[in-house]
Motif scaffolding. Structure first.
Motif, PDB file in Angstrom:
ATOM      1  N   THR A   1       0.843  -1.186   0.000  1.00 32.66           N
ATOM      2  CA  THR A   1       0.000   0.000   0.000  1.00 32.66           C
ATOM      3  C   THR A   1       0.882   1.241   0.000  1.00 32.66           C
ATOM      4  O   THR A   1       1.696   1.419   0.901  1.00 32.66           O
ATOM      5  N   ASP A   2       0.724   2.062  -1.034  1.00 27.69           N
ATOM      6  CA  ASP A   2       1.430   3.343  -1.127  1.00 27.69           C
ATOM      7  C   ASP A   2       0.422   4.450  -0.849  1.00 27.69           C
ATOM      8  O   ASP A   2      -0.624   4.516  -1.497  1.00 27.69           O
TER       9      ASP A   2
ATOM     10  N   THR B   1       4.770   3.733   2.550  1.00 27.51           N
ATOM     11  CA  THR B   1       4.546   2.426   1.952  1.00 27.51           C
ATOM     12  C   THR B   1       4.471   1.398   3.067  1.00 27.51           C
ATOM     13  O   THR B   1       5.315   1.383   3.958  1.00 27.51           O
ATOM     14  N   THR B   2       3.434   0.574   3.023  1.00 23.85           N
ATOM     15  CA  THR B   2       3.285  -0.506   3.995  1.00 23.85           C
ATOM     16  C   THR B   2       3.049  -1.805   3.239  1.00 23.85           C
ATOM     17  O   THR B   2       2.690  -1.810   2.056  1.00 23.85           O
ATOM     18  N   MET B   3       3.249  -2.907   3.954  1.00 22.83           N
ATOM     19  CA  MET B   3       3.085  -4.221   3.355  1.00 22.83           C
ATOM     20  C   MET B   3       2.218  -5.051   4.285  1.00 22.83           C
ATOM     21  O   MET B   3       2.338  -4.959   5.511  1.00 22.83           O
TER      22      MET B   3
ATOM     23  N   GLU C   1      11.617  -8.780   0.874  1.00 21.72           N
ATOM     24  CA  GLU C   1      12.654  -7.779   0.599  1.00 21.72           C
ATOM     25  C   GLU C   1      12.275  -6.444   1.233  1.00 21.72           C
ATOM     26  O   GLU C   1      13.115  -5.756   1.820  1.00 21.72           O
ATOM     27  N   PHE C   2      11.004  -6.067   1.155  1.00 22.11           N
ATOM     28  CA  PHE C   2      10.521  -4.827   1.761  1.00 22.11           C
ATOM     29  C   PHE C   2      10.707  -4.872   3.273  1.00 22.11           C
ATOM     30  O   PHE C   2      11.140  -3.885   3.886  1.00 22.11           O
TER      31      PHE C   2
ATOM     32  N   PRO D   1      13.399  -1.889   4.448  1.00 15.61           N
ATOM     33  CA  PRO D   1      12.325  -0.917   4.243  1.00 15.61           C
ATOM     34  C   PRO D   1      12.849   0.351   3.574  1.00 15.61           C
ATOM     35  O   PRO D   1      14.000   0.740   3.770  1.00 15.61           O
ATOM     36  N   PRO D   2      11.986   0.988   2.775  1.00 20.26           N
ATOM     37  CA  PRO D   2      12.428   2.216   2.088  1.00 20.26           C
ATOM     38  C   PRO D   2      12.672   3.342   3.087  1.00 20.26           C
ATOM     39  O   PRO D   2      12.047   3.408   4.142  1.00 20.26           O
TER      40      PRO D   2
END
Length: 104
Positions: A38-39, A80-82, A63-64, A68-69
């Motif tokens: 989710t962005d 951004t979440t996952m 990888e996220f 994390p970014p």
């Protein structure tokens, strides 16, 4: 029943469901997971400008999580979440079925 369901799930069952599933030796569970990225873009007042959900692979999700970014300072803010959505369907020798959906 405890070999198929965790304690939290069993705690949500009605007594009738427990009675039906308690001694059912033919319980079988099948599940499927999807990973959703989710962005979200937020303005300086905290208002959500846009949100985009994208299905990604398990490898991309891992990888996220591992890398994390970096969130840059300034506006608008990009977040951004996952999450992992899992659906499990459990059926036994009777016609009773249970469906469990989790979001992690």
């Amino acid at each position: 029943m405890a070999r198929v369901f965790d304690e939290d799930t069993i705690a949500t069952f009605t007594q009738d469901m427990v009675d039906i599933l308690a001694n059912d030796t033919a319980l079988e569970t099948r599940g499927h997971s999807k990973y959703i990225k989710t962005d979200t873009v937020v303005d300086f007042l905290g208002n959500v400008i846009s949100t985009t959900d994208t299905e990604v692979t398990e490898e991309e999700a891992m990888e996220f999580i591992e890398n994390p970014p970096v969130q840059l300072k300034g506006y608008p803010v990009h977040q951004t979440t996952m999450k992992r959505l899992t659906i499990n369907v459990t059926a036994g020798s009777l016609s009773s079925k249970t469906i469990t959906v989790t979001c992690e």
